[in-house]
Design a protein around this motif. Structure first.
Motif, PDB file in Angstrom:
ATOM      1  N   CYS A  76       2.314   3.470  -3.114  1.00 31.62           N
ATOM      2  CA  CYS A  76       1.898   4.853  -3.507  1.00 31.62           C
ATOM      3  C   CYS A  76       1.419   5.974  -2.413  1.00 31.62           C
ATOM      4  O   CYS A  76       0.933   6.941  -2.836  1.00 31.62           O
ATOM      5  N   HIS A  77       1.716   5.381  -1.178  1.00 31.75           N
ATOM      6  CA  HIS A  77       1.382   6.287  -0.083  1.00 31.75           C
ATOM      7  C   HIS A  77       2.345   6.502   0.718  1.00 31.75           C
ATOM      8  O   HIS A  77       2.300   6.632   2.046  1.00 31.75           O
ATOM      9  N   LYS A 131     -14.358  14.367  -4.688  1.00 33.53           N
ATOM     10  CA  LYS A 131     -14.541  14.640  -3.387  1.00 33.53           C
ATOM     11  C   LYS A 131     -13.429  15.811  -3.136  1.00 33.53           C
ATOM     12  O   LYS A 131     -12.377  15.833  -3.602  1.00 33.53           O
ATOM     13  N   ARG A 175     -16.318   6.091  -3.786  1.00 36.11           N
ATOM     14  CA  ARG A 175     -16.647   4.645  -4.037  1.00 36.11           C
ATOM     15  C   ARG A 175     -16.422   3.625  -2.803  1.00 36.11           C
ATOM     16  O   ARG A 175     -17.193   2.664  -2.598  1.00 36.11           O
ATOM     17  N   THR A 208      -2.129   4.210 -12.398  1.00 34.06           N
ATOM     18  CA  THR A 208      -3.620   4.274 -11.884  1.00 34.06           C
ATOM     19  C   THR A 208      -4.120   5.445 -12.671  1.00 34.06           C
ATOM     20  O   THR A 208      -3.357   6.381 -13.032  1.00 34.06           O
ATOM     21  N   PRO A 256      -4.337  10.237  -3.413  1.00 38.15           N
ATOM     22  CA  PRO A 256      -4.700  11.180  -2.257  1.00 38.15           C
ATOM     23  C   PRO A 256      -3.917  10.795  -0.949  1.00 38.15           C
ATOM     24  O   PRO A 256      -3.587   9.645  -1.192  1.00 38.15           O
ATOM     25  N   ARG A 268      -5.911   7.813 -11.671  1.00 40.90           N
ATOM     26  CA  ARG A 268      -6.100   9.106 -10.851  1.00 40.90           C
ATOM     27  C   ARG A 268      -4.971   9.219 -10.173  1.00 40.90           C
ATOM     28  O   ARG A 268      -4.100   8.435  -9.546  1.00 40.90           O
ATOM     29  N   GLY A 298       3.045   1.397 -10.682  1.00 39.59           N
ATOM     30  CA  GLY A 298       3.341   0.427  -9.990  1.00 39.59           C
ATOM     31  C   GLY A 298       2.085  -0.176  -9.386  1.00 39.59           C
ATOM     32  O   GLY A 298       1.596   0.418  -8.179  1.00 39.59           O
ATOM     33  N   CYS A 335       0.980  -1.133  -0.146  1.00 38.69           N
ATOM     34  CA  CYS A 335      -0.015   0.019  -0.060  1.00 38.69           C
ATOM     35  C   CYS A 335       0.933   1.346   0.051  1.00 38.69           C
ATOM     36  O   CYS A 335       0.751   2.256  -0.860  1.00 38.69           O
ATOM     37  N   ASN A 380     -14.483   7.456   1.170  1.00 37.23           N
ATOM     38  CA  ASN A 380     -13.232   7.704   0.442  1.00 37.23           C
ATOM     39  C   ASN A 380     -13.070   7.232  -1.062  1.00 37.23           C
ATOM     40  O   ASN A 380     -14.117   6.914  -1.454  1.00 37.23           O
ATOM     41  N   PHE A 381     -12.063   7.557  -1.599  1.00 36.90           N
ATOM     42  CA  PHE A 381     -11.913   7.816  -3.029  1.00 36.90           C
ATOM     43  C   PHE A 381     -12.270   9.006  -3.563  1.00 36.90           C
ATOM     44  O   PHE A 381     -13.378   9.617  -3.011  1.00 36.90           O
ATOM     45  N   TRP A 382     -11.684   9.394  -4.746  1.00 35.01           N
ATOM     46  CA  TRP A 382     -12.183  10.732  -5.337  1.00 35.01           C
ATOM     47  C   TRP A 382     -13.538  10.819  -5.615  1.00 35.01           C
ATOM     48  O   TRP A 382     -14.261  11.893  -5.559  1.00 35.01           O
ATOM     49  N   GLN A 396     -12.068   0.596   2.081  1.00 32.61           N
ATOM     50  CA  GLN A 396     -11.114   0.838   0.891  1.00 32.61           C
ATOM     51  C   GLN A 396      -9.970  -0.045   0.689  1.00 32.61           C
ATOM     52  O   GLN A 396      -9.493  -0.416  -0.249  1.00 32.61           O
ATOM     53  N   GLU A 427      -4.357   3.381   9.849  1.00 33.86           N
ATOM     54  CA  GLU A 427      -4.385   4.445   9.204  1.00 33.86           C
ATOM     55  C   GLU A 427      -5.117   5.541  10.251  1.00 33.86           C
ATOM     56  O   GLU A 427      -5.062   6.888  10.088  1.00 33.86           O
ATOM     57  N   ASN A 476     -12.777  11.225   6.626  1.00 35.52           N
ATOM     58  CA  ASN A 476     -13.911  11.196   5.497  1.00 35.52           C
ATOM     59  C   ASN A 476     -14.825  10.190   5.863  1.00 35.52           C
ATOM     60  O   ASN A 476     -14.558   9.368   6.281  1.00 35.52           O
TER      61      ASN A 476
HETATM   62  C1  HEC Z   1      -0.547   1.625  -7.551  1.00 35.40           C
HETATM   63  C2  HEC Z   1      -0.528   2.908  -6.547  1.00 35.40           C
HETATM   64  C3  HEC Z   1      -1.548   2.522  -5.164  1.00 35.40           C
HETATM   65  C4  HEC Z   1      -1.407   1.527  -4.333  1.00 35.40           C
HETATM   66  C5  HEC Z   1      -0.427   0.086  -4.426  1.00 35.40           C
HETATM   67  C6  HEC Z   1      -2.337   1.685  -3.336  1.00 35.40           C
HETATM   68  N1  HEC Z   1      -3.175   2.801  -3.698  1.00 35.40           N
HETATM   69 FE1  HEC Z   1      -4.247   3.954  -2.369  1.00 35.40          FE
HETATM   70  N2  HEC Z   1      -4.702   5.300  -3.810  1.00 35.40           N
HETATM   71  C7  HEC Z   1      -4.138   5.162  -4.956  1.00 35.40           C
HETATM   72  C8  HEC Z   1      -4.878   6.116  -5.949  1.00 35.40           C
HETATM   73  C9  HEC Z   1      -4.569   6.444  -7.397  1.00 35.40           C
HETATM   74  C10 HEC Z   1      -6.062   6.443  -5.055  1.00 35.40           C
HETATM   75  C11 HEC Z   1      -6.992   7.379  -5.679  1.00 35.40           C
HETATM   76  C12 HEC Z   1      -8.159   6.325  -6.335  1.00 35.40           C
HETATM   77  C13 HEC Z   1      -9.419   6.864  -6.931  1.00 35.40           C
HETATM   78  O1  HEC Z   1     -10.011   7.943  -6.076  1.00 35.40           O
HETATM   79  O2  HEC Z   1     -10.179   6.569  -7.549  1.00 35.40           O
HETATM   80  C14 HEC Z   1      -5.903   5.996  -3.765  1.00 35.40           C
HETATM   81  C15 HEC Z   1      -6.778   6.152  -2.818  1.00 35.40           C
HETATM   82  C16 HEC Z   1      -6.653   5.754  -1.570  1.00 35.40           C
HETATM   83  C17 HEC Z   1      -7.439   6.093  -0.348  1.00 35.40           C
HETATM   84  C18 HEC Z   1      -8.500   7.138  -0.356  1.00 35.40           C
HETATM   85  C19 HEC Z   1      -7.989   8.563   0.048  1.00 35.40           C
HETATM   86  C20 HEC Z   1      -9.028   9.433  -0.063  1.00 35.40           C
HETATM   87  O3  HEC Z   1      -9.028  10.443   0.546  1.00 35.40           O
HETATM   88  O4  HEC Z   1     -10.046   9.206  -0.593  1.00 35.40           O
HETATM   89  C21 HEC Z   1      -6.754   5.492   0.599  1.00 35.40           C
HETATM   90  C22 HEC Z   1      -7.199   5.530   2.177  1.00 35.40           C
HETATM   91  C23 HEC Z   1      -5.835   4.646   0.216  1.00 35.40           C
HETATM   92  N3  HEC Z   1      -5.586   4.748  -0.873  1.00 35.40           N
HETATM   93  C24 HEC Z   1      -5.139   3.449   0.858  1.00 35.40           C
HETATM   94  C25 HEC Z   1      -4.555   2.522   0.305  1.00 35.40           C
HETATM   95  C26 HEC Z   1      -4.137   1.084   1.029  1.00 35.40           C
HETATM   96  C27 HEC Z   1      -4.637   0.812   2.293  1.00 35.40           C
HETATM   97  C28 HEC Z   1      -3.613   0.382  -0.104  1.00 35.40           C
HETATM   98  C29 HEC Z   1      -3.331  -1.126   0.105  1.00 35.40           C
HETATM   99  C30 HEC Z   1      -4.072  -2.009   0.509  1.00 35.40           C
HETATM  100  C31 HEC Z   1      -3.374   1.345  -1.227  1.00 35.40           C
HETATM  101  N4  HEC Z   1      -3.985   2.521  -0.991  1.00 35.40           N
HETATM  102  C32 HEC Z   1      -2.577   0.823  -2.389  1.00 35.40           C
HETATM  103  C33 HEC Z   1      -2.958   4.539  -5.378  1.00 35.40           C
HETATM  104  C34 HEC Z   1      -2.544   3.344  -4.871  1.00 35.40           C
END
Ligand code: HEC
Ligand code: HEC
Length: 558
Positions: free
Chosen positions: A74-75, A404, A173, A152, A157, A154, A128, A71, A168-170, A216, A313, A165
């Motif tokens: 990207c974060h 969002k 969903r 991705t 965030p 988008r 990635g 996770c 979550n998600f933009w 999420q 988180e 929030n």
């Molecule tokens: C390849 C890159 C990538 C990985 C790996 C990834 N994320 Fe994300 N994450 C994103 C993207 C891009 C978005 C926005 C997607 C959307 O809104 O459609 C997102 C959105 C989110 C959000 C929502 C935040 C908000 O303000 O809406 C959270 C929480 C989050 N990710 C947690 C995680 C967790 C937990 C994992 C592992 C299970 C994970 N991410 C793995 C790229 C990634």
């Protein structure tokens, strides 16, 4: 003394009255409670152990099906991602301007300028995914199949403060209700877990409120949530992780605020006695894993995964910015310019608080739902607005191009901005607002778009104010924002300029490219003296001398 102490509070009260959108008053974020999850105790017996499990899972690169994607991949940067290589995703079939290893430069931003709105439209997403090794390249050619480009669609965030929030998600969903298995909450009527009760293995429904982060978290691991492969994928993740040492290929600081006590003496991974099986047993009620039959722990892995990551988180709260200190009464915490920016931000001419309300700086917060007349069925009440960043047909978001409203804390470090990652700097964001958006066709514009009146001085002051929303613990990766090490992909090896070298190590993926990897070093609770690099600094190479953390110049072998 008394007067000087109270003056700013009075001044503040005056501007607070002028706040548009009727949002909750601005207070220190420390005054906002983290939403509790009613009924969690049915599943969880030790919440501290749950956070340990969640932090390990969130940062563990072994979790991805390629064994290299966490996770955190990207974060990792103020909860978001600021890489520049291979970050462009085409919204259309057209791949104009997209080449492998395309590295964004300062000159690429902003993506849309007045007069050039018909230029190729791209999205700066995150490179990635878990299918990264399937990145298809035509060997020996500079072309790449846009549809296979694993970026991705988008921009990423931040996970920091995401617990505030409602959804979550933009596009919102990730449901507020966690069903234990999939992101879609009550809409998924088949989701269930296994409970061991009185000698019987029973199928049970899960329904936990205030759990958008758990909903999420079960999303990214399942590549195609629409295609009922859900359980099978999670079982595979479980089977793999239950046999591996947590964080087995990553450095874990003995000073890590959560994992330090569990770290192996070698400095790599957790100590042998802390397997994922043991971490799950410590955190969860035996009814969900102790059945002598039926592979219960594997079957319930999505439940453990979702709740543990959500609990971790929920500790990522940045409530000690200079604004928080100011609102707690430290009148020295904000400069004159920042205070002026605060007044502009809260005042009518900027319209900002129509959508970035309250101390979470978003109408998508739980606090905002408590205001009188709140209607959850109204997208705007729920914090989703159209600000004309992209044409509606490129990405409808929540519907009709609404997205969002993001919270603005630590926004200094979360560039590039907007769902399409199309703005590199906060100054560019302000120019965008001052011109009242880029793609207004189709209407449905959020309140205030079209009426924003900001002169250059106002914009400068608002940018200064937004930078005062950074928590220094985020800037320096101090607890709770400390973490294990991580290797992140930053583009691909090239055989010649513009030509990707083929990865010949695995015959099954003969056409895959070879990833280039950068190190995000482990830090303990005291963080790093060097501040994080901003996206703009990365574009300009500022801080590559080590004066900025995460400058992506250190190589890494995953
Ligand atoms: C390849 C890159 C990538 C990985 C790996 C990834 N994320 Fe994300 N994450 C994103 C993207 C891009 C978005 C926005 C997607 C959307 O809104 O459609 C997102 C959105 C989110 C959000 C929502 C935040 C908000 O303000 O809406 C959270 C929480 C989050 N990710 C947690 C995680 C967790 C937990 C994992 C592992 C299970 C994970 N991410 C793995 C790229 C990634
Ligand atoms: C009509 C509602 C609305 C108004 C008014 C508004 N915003 Fe936004 N803001 C949003 C939404 C929605 C997004 C995300 C848009 C997208 O990505 O498509 C956003 C994104 C942002 C971002 C980028 C954050 C990120 O992480 O990408 C910043 C910074 C920002 N707004 C600051 C401001 C400031 C400053 C003002 C006042 C001048 C303002 N906003 C006015 C709704 C609004």
């Amino acid at each position: 003394m008394k007067t000087t102490k109270f003056l700013p509070m009075l001044a503040f009260a005056a501007v607070a009255c002028a706040q548009r959108g009727g949002g909750p008053p601005l207070t220190s974020l420390k005054a906002v409670p983290v939403p509790a999850v009613p009924g969690l105790e049915q599943y969880v017996r030790d919440e501290a152990a749950l956070v340990v499990l969640g932090k390990a899972l969130f940062w563990d690169m072994q979790a991805g099906s390629d064994g290299k994607t966490a996770c955190a991949s990207c974060h990792f940067h103020a909860g978001a991602d600021h890489r520049v290589q291979n970050q462009l995703a085409p919204p259309h079939a057209s791949t104009a301007g997209i080449t492998p290893n395309r590295t964004l430069t300062a000159a690429d931003f902003p993506f849309h300028r007045p007069g050039t709105l018909d230029a190729p439209r791209e999205v700066a997403g995150s490179a990635g995914t878990f299918q990264r090794s399937f990145f298809d390249v035509v060997t020996g050619a500079a072309e790449v199949d846009g549809a296979d480009l694993q970026v991705t669609s988008r921009n990423t965030p931040s996970v920091i403060n995401a617990v505030f929030n409602v959804r979550n998600f933009w596009d919102g969903r990730a449901s507020n209700i966690f069903n234990g298995v999939t992101p879609s909450g009550d809409a998924d009527t088949t989701a269930s877990v296994l409970a061991w009760r009185d000698g019987h293995l029973l199928t049970e429904r899960v329904r936990l409120e205030n759990s958008s982060l758990a909903s999420q978290a079960v999303g990214p691991v399942l590549n195609e949530i629409e295609m009922s492969y859900t359980g099978r994928n999670f079982a595979k993740v479980a089977e793999k992780l239950l046999t591996l040492r947590p964080l087995g290929r990553q450095a874990v600081s003995a000073e890590d605020s959560v994992l330090g006590a569990y770290a192996d003496a070698s400095g790599i991974g957790l100590a042998a006695e802390y397997s994922y099986r043991q971490l799950i047993e410590a955190a969860f009620e035996p009814a969900y894993w102790a059945a002598p039959e039926g592979n219960q722990m594997t079957a319930n892995f999505s439940l453990f995964w979702g709740l543990a990551i959500q609990a971790y988180e929920a500790t990522l709260i940045s409530n000690d910015s200079r604004l928080d200190q100011f609102l707690e009464g430290n009148t020295q915490a904000l400069t004159t310019l920042e205070q002026q920016g605060m007044r502009e931000f809260l005042g009518g001419a900027s319209q900002c608080t129509q959508c970035h309300q309250g101390t979470e700086f978003t109408a998508a917060s739980f606090s905002n739902t408590r205001r009188p007349g709140f209607n959850p069925a109204n997208p705007r009440d729920a914090g989703f607005f159209r600000t004309a960043v992209t044409p509606i047909e490129d990405d409808p978001g929540f519907g009709n191009g609404a997205f969002k409203s993001p919270g603005l804390r630590n926004v200094e470090f979360t560039g590039p901005y907007f769902h399409d990652g199309g703005q590199a700097t906060l100054e560019q964001v302000m120019d965008f607002y001052a011109r009242n958006g880029d793609f207004r066709a189709g209407g449905n514009l959020g309140p205030g778009i079209g009426q924003i009146r900001l002169n250059p001085q106002d914009r400068t002051a608002i940018v200064a104010f937004m930078k005062a929303l950074t928590d220094d613990r985020v800037r320096h990766q101090r607890a709770p924002f400390d973490h294990p090490s991580l290797c992140i992909p930053t583009g691909h090896e090239e055989a010649a300029e513009g030509v990707l070298a083929a990865d010949t190590t695995d015959g099954r993926f003969a056409s895959s490219a070879i990833d280039r990897w950068a190190l995000i070093p482990a830090v303990g609770k005291d963080g790093d003296v060097a501040p994080l690099q901003t996206f703009d600094e990365l574009l300009r190479g500022i801080g590559n001398d080590g004066s900025r953390a995460h400058n992506l110049t250190q190589a890494c072998a995953p």
